[in-house]
Design a protein around this motif. Structure first.
Motif, PDB file in Angstrom:
ATOM      1  N   GLU A 103      40.824  41.814  36.913  1.00  0.00           N
ATOM      2  CA  GLU A 103      40.117  42.924  36.480  1.00  0.00           C
ATOM      3  C   GLU A 103      41.048  44.179  36.352  1.00  0.00           C
ATOM      4  OE1 GLU A 103      37.492  42.053  34.694  1.00  0.00           O
ATOM      5  OE2 GLU A 103      36.978  40.436  35.808  1.00  0.00           O
ATOM      6  N   GLY A 130      33.569  39.518  36.099  1.00  0.00           N
ATOM      7  CA  GLY A 130      34.083  38.538  37.140  1.00  0.00           C
ATOM      8  C   GLY A 130      32.889  37.649  37.659  1.00  0.00           C
ATOM      9  N   LEU A 131      31.756  37.975  37.404  1.00  0.00           N
ATOM     10  CA  LEU A 131      30.618  36.821  37.963  1.00  0.00           C
ATOM     11  C   LEU A 131      30.528  35.694  36.865  1.00  0.00           C
ATOM     12  CD1 LEU A 131      27.628  39.175  39.153  1.00  0.00           C
ATOM     13  CD2 LEU A 131      29.877  38.331  40.367  1.00  0.00           C
ATOM     14  N   ASP A 132      30.619  34.331  37.622  1.00  0.00           N
ATOM     15  CA  ASP A 132      30.626  33.286  36.807  1.00  0.00           C
ATOM     16  C   ASP A 132      29.086  32.620  36.940  1.00  0.00           C
ATOM     17  OD1 ASP A 132      31.846  31.257  35.074  1.00  0.00           O
ATOM     18  OD2 ASP A 132      32.430  30.392  37.133  1.00  0.00           O
ATOM     19  N   ARG A 169      29.919  36.882  29.998  1.00  0.00           N
ATOM     20  CA  ARG A 169      29.043  36.045  30.841  1.00  0.00           C
ATOM     21  C   ARG A 169      28.506  34.907  30.395  1.00  0.00           C
ATOM     22  NH1 ARG A 169      31.902  37.179  34.000  1.00  0.00           N
ATOM     23  NH2 ARG A 169      33.109  38.628  32.700  1.00  0.00           N
ATOM     24  N   ARG A 201      31.310  30.429  28.054  1.00  0.00           N
ATOM     25  CA  ARG A 201      32.530  30.479  29.192  1.00  0.00           C
ATOM     26  C   ARG A 201      33.158  29.032  29.064  1.00  0.00           C
ATOM     27  NH1 ARG A 201      32.971  34.527  32.564  1.00  0.00           N
ATOM     28  NH2 ARG A 201      33.556  33.581  34.416  1.00  0.00           N
ATOM     29  N   TYR A 202      34.357  29.074  29.017  1.00  0.00           N
ATOM     30  CA  TYR A 202      35.259  28.158  28.788  1.00  0.00           C
ATOM     31  C   TYR A 202      34.850  27.311  27.307  1.00  0.00           C
ATOM     32  CZ  TYR A 202      38.116  23.708  29.902  1.00  0.00           C
ATOM     33  OH  TYR A 202      39.100  22.936  30.000  1.00  0.00           O
TER      34      TYR A 202
HETATM   35  N1  LIG Z   1      40.892  24.675  32.676  1.00  0.00           N
HETATM   36  C1  LIG Z   1      39.689  24.617  33.030  1.00  0.00           C
HETATM   37  N2  LIG Z   1      39.075  23.493  32.955  1.00  0.00           N
HETATM   38  C2  LIG Z   1      37.920  23.437  33.281  1.00  0.00           C
HETATM   39  N3  LIG Z   1      37.120  24.723  33.485  1.00  0.00           N
HETATM   40  C3  LIG Z   1      37.691  25.835  33.467  1.00  0.00           C
HETATM   41  C4  LIG Z   1      39.131  25.922  33.237  1.00  0.00           C
HETATM   42  N4  LIG Z   1      39.378  27.314  33.108  1.00  0.00           N
HETATM   43  C5  LIG Z   1      38.553  28.015  33.225  1.00  0.00           C
HETATM   44  N5  LIG Z   1      36.893  26.903  33.497  1.00  0.00           N
HETATM   45  C6  LIG Z   1      36.036  27.679  33.845  1.00  0.00           C
HETATM   46  O1  LIG Z   1      35.719  28.465  32.976  1.00  0.00           O
HETATM   47  C7  LIG Z   1      34.886  29.536  33.606  1.00  0.00           C
HETATM   48  C8  LIG Z   1      35.362  30.866  33.619  1.00  0.00           C
HETATM   49  O2  LIG Z   1      36.542  30.799  34.308  1.00  0.00           O
HETATM   50  P1  LIG Z   1      37.070  32.172  35.170  1.00  0.00           P
HETATM   51  O3  LIG Z   1      36.208  32.456  35.962  1.00  0.00           O
HETATM   52  O4  LIG Z   1      38.417  31.977  35.784  1.00  0.00           O
HETATM   53  O5  LIG Z   1      37.263  33.222  33.838  1.00  0.00           O
HETATM   54  P2  LIG Z   1      37.742  34.661  33.939  1.00  0.00           P
HETATM   55  O6  LIG Z   1      38.365  34.830  32.768  1.00  0.00           O
HETATM   56  O7  LIG Z   1      38.149  35.122  35.327  1.00  0.00           O
HETATM   57  O8  LIG Z   1      36.103  35.413  33.660  1.00  0.00           O
HETATM   58  P3  LIG Z   1      35.969  36.933  33.996  1.00  0.00           P
HETATM   59  O9  LIG Z   1      37.048  37.641  34.755  1.00  0.00           O
HETATM   60  O10 LIG Z   1      35.653  37.637  32.558  1.00  0.00           O
HETATM   61  O11 LIG Z   1      34.769  36.493  34.864  1.00  0.00           O
HETATM   62  C9  LIG Z   1      34.765  29.044  35.174  1.00  0.00           C
HETATM   63  O12 LIG Z   1      33.362  28.412  35.392  1.00  0.00           O
HETATM   64  C10 LIG Z   1      35.834  28.095  35.120  1.00  0.00           C
HETATM   65  O13 LIG Z   1      35.487  27.110  36.096  1.00  0.00           O
END
Ligand SMILES: Nc1ncnc2c1ncn2[C@@H]1O[C@H](COP(=O)(O)OP(=O)(O)OP(=O)(O)O)[C@@H](O)[C@H]1O
Length: 628
Positions: A33, A188-190, A215, A218-219
Motif C-alpha cells: 500500500e 489489504g484485507l482479503d 474487496r 478478487r483474483y
Molecule cells: N496466482 C494466484 N493464484 C491463486 N490465487 C491468487 C493468485 N494471486 C492472488 N491470488 C488470490 O487473490 C487474492 C488477492 O490477493 P492479494 O491479497 O495478494 O491481492 P492484493 O493485490 O494485495 O490486494 P489488496 O492489496 O488490494 O488487498 C488472495 O485471496 C490471493 O490468494
C-alpha cells in the motif's frame, strides 16, 4: 531474523527501543500500500525508518493505485526505478469481472435505500462502507434492532485489535453476511468471496474507491460494486472516476420498492437514549467528514439537507454544529471574536459544548440560515424536552465519558466541528438555589402532585351548617359577647361539661359500632369454620370407605358435632369450641382442622389393653400399622 512484517509505527518503535534490533544488513524493503505509506500521514515515520536503513538495498512498492510522484520516490533514494503496471495499458483500472454501478439519491434517503437493499439481498456477502466509526456504529446498532433478516457485523478503528480480528475471521468464514465498515477495511484485507461492495458514503477520492471495490472480484472471482452518490456529489465523483478509468454505470432506485425506516429509527431513538446519542454523533461526524473533504468539487457541505438528514436518523431535533471562522481565531488574541449569526460563541457555551471549531468556510451563511429557520419553525416541543431530560439524568455520566474520550481522540485537524449540547435550563419556577443542575428530574419529582399531597401541610377541619356554609370546629366568639356571657371560669366549666356530654353520647355510639363490627367478624369466622368442617367431613367419608377402623367413626356424629358447633351462638360457646378443637389436635404436626381434629380426638379415645402374649403384641402392631 529473515523476514519482518510490520506497520511503520511498530517498526520504528523496534528500531528505537528493542535491544540488538539491527537493520544494517537489510537487503529488501517492501512497502505494501505504498501510496498510503508515502502520504503525509506517515511522512515522519517513514523518513525516520529510511534513515536507519542501508542505502544499498532493493525497494519494492505495491499498490492498486501507485504513486508516480518523483518527490516520493526521491525520499526513498531510488535509483532508476522500474514501474510495473498491469493496468497501465488496459482500458480499465478495475477488474473486468467487477460490475460497477452508482445511484443518485438525497441524503435522507440513504438509510432507507440501504435497508431496502439488505432486504432484497439477504443471501449475499456484502461489505458496506460508511464514512466514520460513529456512522458504522449507529447503522449497525439500529439495523440490528430492525432485524432485516441477514447477519450483521461491524468493523471500525475504535475497536480493539482482538475484536477486529474476531470480526475479520467471522466475516471471512460466513457465507451470507453484511459487514458495516469504515475505510479500515478498504485496503489489504482479503475477505473471501465478497459478492457486493456497497459504498453508502462516497469515498474521499477515486483511489479510495478503487481500493474499496477491490474487496470483491478478487483474483478470478466476480463481484458487484454499488456507490451511493448525492445529487451534489454526482458530477464531481463521476469525473474523478472517469479520469481513473473506472467503468461505472448509473442505475435508478425504484422509490416504490424502497422501505422507509424513518419511523422505526425515531421510535428507537425515543425508546433508547443510547441510540439517540449515537445518532447525534453519527450526524455530526458525517457532516464533519463532508466538511473536511479536500475535494470541494465533490463534497459540498452547504448543499446538505441537514435537518431532513437528522430526522431520517430518527433524531428529535437537529444537533447543533458550531463553526468559528479561522480569521476570527487568528484575531482572537487582539480582539474578541465576532459572533457568528445563529451560533453562540465558545465563551457562552462553556461547559456545554465539547470543543471549539475553527474553519474558514463559505458554507457558514447557509448553515446559519438553516439553523435559524429550524429554530423558528420548530420551537422546542414537549417531545424534545422529554428527550433532553432523559439524557440529562440517564446519560450524563455516559455523555461525559464519551465526550472526554472523543476529545482525546480528535486530532487538532479534526477539532473543527462539534456537537453543542443544548442548554436544558430549568424553568424559573423549578430552579432552586444550591441544587445541582443535573437533578432536574428530582426537582420535578419534588414538585409533583403526589409528592405535594404526601408532604404538604394538612388542611383544617371544617364543619358545615344547614345552609352549607363552612365553619371552624371551634369558632371564636366576638370578645365583647364572650365577656357579657359571664365570668371566664364558669364559661370554661360550662364549655367542658357541655363537651363532656357530647363526648359521652359519641362514646356510646362508638361502642355500639365497635360491638357490631366484632360480632360481624365472629359470624364470618364461624361461617368459615363450618365450611372447613364440611370439607373435611367429605374427606373423612372417603377415608372411611378404604380404612376399616374409620368406619366406627360415624359420619352422622361428625355432622352433628359440626352443626352443634355452628349453632352455638354465644361468644363463650364459640371460645369453648375453639379450645376443644385445639385440645383435640394430635401433636404430630399434621394439619388438623375440623373433622380431622375430631377424628384424632376419636383416635385418642381408643382403649388399648396392655399386650400380654406374643399374639397380643402382633395384633396391636397390626392395629397400629392400619392406623398409619
Ligand atoms: N496466482 C494466484 N493464484 C491463486 N490465487 C491468487 C493468485 N494471486 C492472488 N491470488 C488470490 O487473490 C487474492 C488477492 O490477493 P492479494 O491479497 O495478494 O491481492 P492484493 O493485490 O494485495 O490486494 P489488496 O492489496 O488490494 O488487498 C488472495 O485471496 C490471493 O490468494
Amino acid at each position: 531474523m529473515n523476514i519482518l512484517i510490520c506497520t511503520p509505527g511498530r517498526l520504528l518503535q523496534h528500531m528505537d527501543q528493542t535491544a540488538n534490533f539491527k537493520c544494517d544488513n537489510i537487503q529488501v524493503l517492501v512497502l505494501d500500500e505504498a501510496d498510503r505509506i508515502l502520504d503525509l500521514g506517515f511522512e515522519k515515520t517513514i523518513n525516520a525508518i529510511i534513515e536507519n536503513l542501508p542505502k544499498e538495498r532493493q525497494t519494492l512498492m505495491f499498490s492498486a493505485t501507485q504513486t508516480k510522484s518523483v518527490k516520493d520516490l526521491a525520499r526513498l533514494s531510488l535509483e532508476d526505478p522500474e514501474y510495473v503496471s498491469i493496468i497501465e495499458d488496459s482500458e480499465h483500472s478495475t477488474p473486468i469481472s467487477l460490475s460497477q454501478h452508482y445511484l443518485v439519491c438525497e441524503l435522507p434517503q440513504k438509510l432507507d435505500i440501504l435497508f431496502s437493499f439488505i432486504k432484497s439481498h439477504l443471501q449475499a456477502k456484502v461489505l458496506v462502507f460508511l464514512s466514520s466509526c460513529k456512522q458504522v456504529r449507529f447503522v449497525f446498532e439500529t439495523f440490528c434492532k430492525l432485524h432485516p433478516g441477514a447477519p450483521l457485523l461491524h468493523l471500525h478503528g475504535k475497536q480493539k485489535q482482538t475484536k477486529r480480528l474476531e470480526i475479520f475471521n467471522k466475516f471471512s468464514s460466513m457465507k451470507h453476511a453484511y459487514l458495516f465498515a469504515t475505510d479500515i477495511a478498504a485496503r489489504g484485507l482479503d475477505f473471501p468471496a465478497v459478492d457486493w461492495v456497497v459504498q453508502v458514503d462516497a469515498p474521499e477520492n477515486a483511489e479510495t474507491y478503487i481500493h474499496r471495490v477491490g474487496r470483491t472480484a478478487r483474483y478470478d472471482a466476480s463481484g458487484h460494486a454499488l456507490l451511493f452518490l448525492l445529487t451534489s456529489e454526482e458530477q464531481g465523483m463521476k469525473a474523478a472516476l472517469d479520469k481513473k478509468k473506472v467503468p461505472i454505470d448509473k442505475i435508478k432506485v425504484k422509490s416504490s420498492k424502497t422501505i422507509s425506516i424513518q419511523k422505526q429509527l425515531q421510535s428507537l431513538c425515543f425508546k433508547d437514549p443510547e441510540i439517540k446519542y449515537l445518532g447525534q454523533k453519527a450526524f455530526v461526524s458525517y457532516i464533519r467528514s463532508i466538511y473536511l473533504q479536500s475535494d470541494k468539487s465533490i463534497f459540498k457541505v452547504d448543499e446538505l439537507p441537514i435537518e431532513e438528514f437528522a430526522a431520517t436518523l430518527g433524531l428529535p431535533g437537529t444537533p447543533k454544529i458550531k463553526f468559528v471562522k479561522k480569521a476570527q481565531s487568528k484575531n482572537a488574541t487582539r480582539q474578541k471574536p465576532k459572533k457568528v449569526p445563529g451560533y453562540s460563541s465558545s465563551d457562552e457555551d462553556e461547559g456545554n459544548s465539547v470543543k471549539i471549531l475553527e474553519m474558514n468556510s463559505n458554507t457558514l451563511p447557509n448553515l446559519d440560515v438553516q439553523e435559524k429557520k429550524r429554530k423558528e419553525a420548530n420551537p422546542k416541543s414537549k417531545l424534545d424536552k422529554m428527550f433532553n431530560r432523559k439524557n440529562m439524568s440517564v446519560l450524563t455520566d455516559h455523555y461525559k465519558k464519551l465526550v472526554d474520550q472523543e476529545a482525546d481522540n480528535i486530532t487538532s485537524e479534526e477539532e473543527l466541528i462539534t456537537l453543542k449540547r443544548a442548554n436544558h435550563e430549568l424553568s424559573d419556577e423549578l430552579k432552586q438555589p444550591g441544587r445541582d443542575p443535573l437533578s432536574k428530574r428530582k426537582l420535578m419529582k419534588a414538585t409533583s402532585k403526589k409528592f405535594i399531597i404526601k408532604n404538604a401541610p394538612r388542611g383544617k377541619r371544617l364543619i358545615f351548617d344547614d345552609d352549607g356554609n363552612p365553619h371552624q370546629v371551634y369558632e371564636f366568639q366576638d370578645e365583647k359577647a364572650f365577656r357579657s356571657a359571664g365570668d371566664i371560669a364558669s364559661q370554661k366549666k360550662e364549655f367542658i361539661e357541655k363537651e363532656f356530654e357530647v363526648m359521652k353520647k359519641e362514646d356510646i355510639t362508638d361502642k355500639i359500632i365497635a360491638r357490631d363490627k366484632r360480632q360481624e367478624k365472629k359470624i364470618k369466622k364461624k361461617v368459615k369454620l363450618k365450611e372447613e368442617l364440611e370439607e373435611n367431613m367429605k374427606s373423612v367419608v372417603t377415608l372411611s370407605t378404604t380404612l376399616p377402623m374409620y368406619k366406627e367413626f360415624h359420619e352422622d356424629e361428625l355432622n352433628k358435632n359440626a352443626e352443634r358447633d355452628f349453632e352455638e351462638s354465644s361468644d363463650e360457646e364459640y371460645e369453648r369450641l375453639s379450645n376443644k378443637r385445639q385440645a383435640a389436635s394430635l401433636p404430630d404436626h399434621t394439619d388438623l382442622n375440623g373433622g380431622e381434629a375430631l377424628i384424632n380426638k376419636k383416635r385418642k379415645l381408643l382403649e388399648i389393653e396392655e399386650p400380654k402374649t406374643l399374639e397380643d403384641q402382633e395384633a396391636l402392631a397390626l392395629k397400629l400399622l392400619n392406623r398409619l
